[in-house]
Design an enzyme around this catalytic site. Sequence first.
Site, PDB file in Angstrom:
ATOM      1  N   ASP A 180       0.865  -1.185   0.000  1.00  0.00           N
ATOM      2  CA  ASP A 180       0.000   0.000   0.000  1.00  0.00           C
ATOM      3  C   ASP A 180       0.897   1.228   0.000  1.00  0.00           C
ATOM      4  OD1 ASP A 180      -2.886   1.023   0.413  1.00  0.00           O
ATOM      5  OD2 ASP A 180      -1.697   2.152   1.855  1.00  0.00           O
ATOM      6  N   GLU A 264      -2.484  -1.895  -5.489  1.00  0.00           N
ATOM      7  CA  GLU A 264      -3.772  -1.284  -5.795  1.00  0.00           C
ATOM      8  C   GLU A 264      -3.803  -0.823  -7.243  1.00  0.00           C
ATOM      9  OE1 GLU A 264      -5.895   1.699  -2.882  1.00  0.00           O
ATOM     10  OE2 GLU A 264      -3.744   1.846  -2.803  1.00  0.00           O
ATOM     11  N   CYS A 317     -12.057  -4.674   6.796  1.00  0.00           N
ATOM     12  CA  CYS A 317     -11.276  -5.181   7.926  1.00  0.00           C
ATOM     13  C   CYS A 317     -10.464  -6.393   7.458  1.00  0.00           C
ATOM     14  CB  CYS A 317     -12.197  -5.587   9.079  1.00  0.00           C
ATOM     15  SG  CYS A 317     -11.322  -6.428  10.412  1.00  0.00           S
ATOM     16  N   CYS A 320     -11.707  -9.696   9.654  1.00  0.00           N
ATOM     17  CA  CYS A 320     -12.962 -10.425   9.502  1.00  0.00           C
ATOM     18  C   CYS A 320     -13.742 -10.064   8.231  1.00  0.00           C
ATOM     19  CB  CYS A 320     -13.858 -10.185  10.717  1.00  0.00           C
ATOM     20  SG  CYS A 320     -14.515  -8.503  10.803  1.00  0.00           S
ATOM     21  N   CYS A 336     -12.186  -1.942  13.754  1.00  0.00           N
ATOM     22  CA  CYS A 336     -13.286  -2.781  13.303  1.00  0.00           C
ATOM     23  C   CYS A 336     -14.383  -2.840  14.367  1.00  0.00           C
ATOM     24  CB  CYS A 336     -12.795  -4.197  13.009  1.00  0.00           C
ATOM     25  SG  CYS A 336     -14.115  -5.263  12.416  1.00  0.00           S
ATOM     26  N   CYS A 339     -15.084  -7.204  14.813  1.00  0.00           N
ATOM     27  CA  CYS A 339     -14.197  -8.098  15.558  1.00  0.00           C
ATOM     28  C   CYS A 339     -13.282  -7.353  16.521  1.00  0.00           C
ATOM     29  CB  CYS A 339     -13.379  -8.969  14.616  1.00  0.00           C
ATOM     30  SG  CYS A 339     -12.071  -8.089  13.766  1.00  0.00           S
ATOM     31  N   ASP A 346      -2.885   1.875   6.642  1.00  0.00           N
ATOM     32  CA  ASP A 346      -2.143   1.414   5.467  1.00  0.00           C
ATOM     33  C   ASP A 346      -1.780  -0.064   5.571  1.00  0.00           C
ATOM     34  OD1 ASP A 346      -2.317   4.012   4.563  1.00  0.00           O
ATOM     35  OD2 ASP A 346      -0.355   4.578   5.336  1.00  0.00           O
TER      36      ASP A 346
END
Length: 404
Positions: A180, A264, A317, A320, A336, A339, A346
Amino acid sequence: MKAAFAQRDAEKSYGLDGDLLTPVPWTLPVLRLAWNAAKRDVAPWWDECSKEAYSAGLDQLARALKNFTDSRKGKRKGRRVGFPRFKKRGKARDSFRYTTGAYGPATDLYVKLPRIGRVKVGEPMGALTSRLADGRERLGGATVSRTAGRWFVSFTVGADRDVPERPTRRQRTGGTVGVDLGVKHLAVLSTGETVANPKRHAAALRTLRRASRAYARSKPGSAGRRQRAAGLATIHARVANQRRDGLHKLTTRLARSHDVIVVEDLHVAGMVRNRRLARAVSDTGMAEIRRQLTYKTVWYGSRLVVADRWYPSSKTCSGCGWRNPSLTLADRTFACQSCGLVIDRDLNAAINLRHLVAASTSETVNARGADHKTRMSGRVAGKREPGTAKAGQTRSAGAQVPAA
Ligand SMILES: [Zn+2]
């Protein structure tokens, strides 16, 4: 740099004078004939410049016209291509190209450029000249261009390169890695490693911001504005160079040490209306990291996977799969609500990118549309593959010709 201006003039005389509506195919030979017939009248000074300048200009014009007509007839994919426009002095990139004649490195420190002569370069070209001397590389052309007040010469070279069929390097440790690109850091890897920005990068960015503001405040058309534009261009070039250097070191290391690298996709033009400097910097970084990884993964036998451009790597996330649609650019931490995972934004994105490969089994190869899950490029296996390497950034030398 008479040649550069002559090239533009060549384009000028044939863009408009020709009858645009007649179905004459404006191919390179046709354009050449027309130029040779008319050059004495439209440009009596034509023989003061290298004929290469005209030739390259006509070649580019022929390509542009072909793209235009193909696009209109629906033969060309992608966005519609407009009618070729003139280069504008001060706006366009000043450049010209040699493809024939006695151009090339004269020694490690001088280049010979037809009609211009021997020019000392700012950076020794030993790596290139030795490869040319023993035949490992062949010269395919030279482009002279100006960036931020400096003149550069870059050579296109052809070389044979052994392309490994599978990862061979001993230091290859990681399997798949997600990358990233950040702004505060150069990149964050799914391994948890944070790759720092090049030294002095933050300082250069601050200078850039200051120079941008000064430029914006200056009066259009004034001498002060011209000066500030030149200053701004220099700083822009320095920032871009620093970042490119950092990216080169990173991409070489990644392509050598991992089997699969996931990045990406770019933000689609027009999709992101965020004009902030930070965003722009990170987008250029994405384009550059992809460009470098595309050929380096081939060189080192690894594979590049580009995530689908709609894949919400930052908003998902990594623990999860819960999505936070309200995550903004300002949120540096992902928390999150499902979870309870709290993780650096990043790093979360990088881990998601890494998961993408493990999860998807049906990857499509280099599809144009945005409706595919992931795209792959790289991994061209073969024994000896003739390839060209653009020596511009990596292997050639920057020549500083005193600007006329
Ligand atoms: Zn979660």
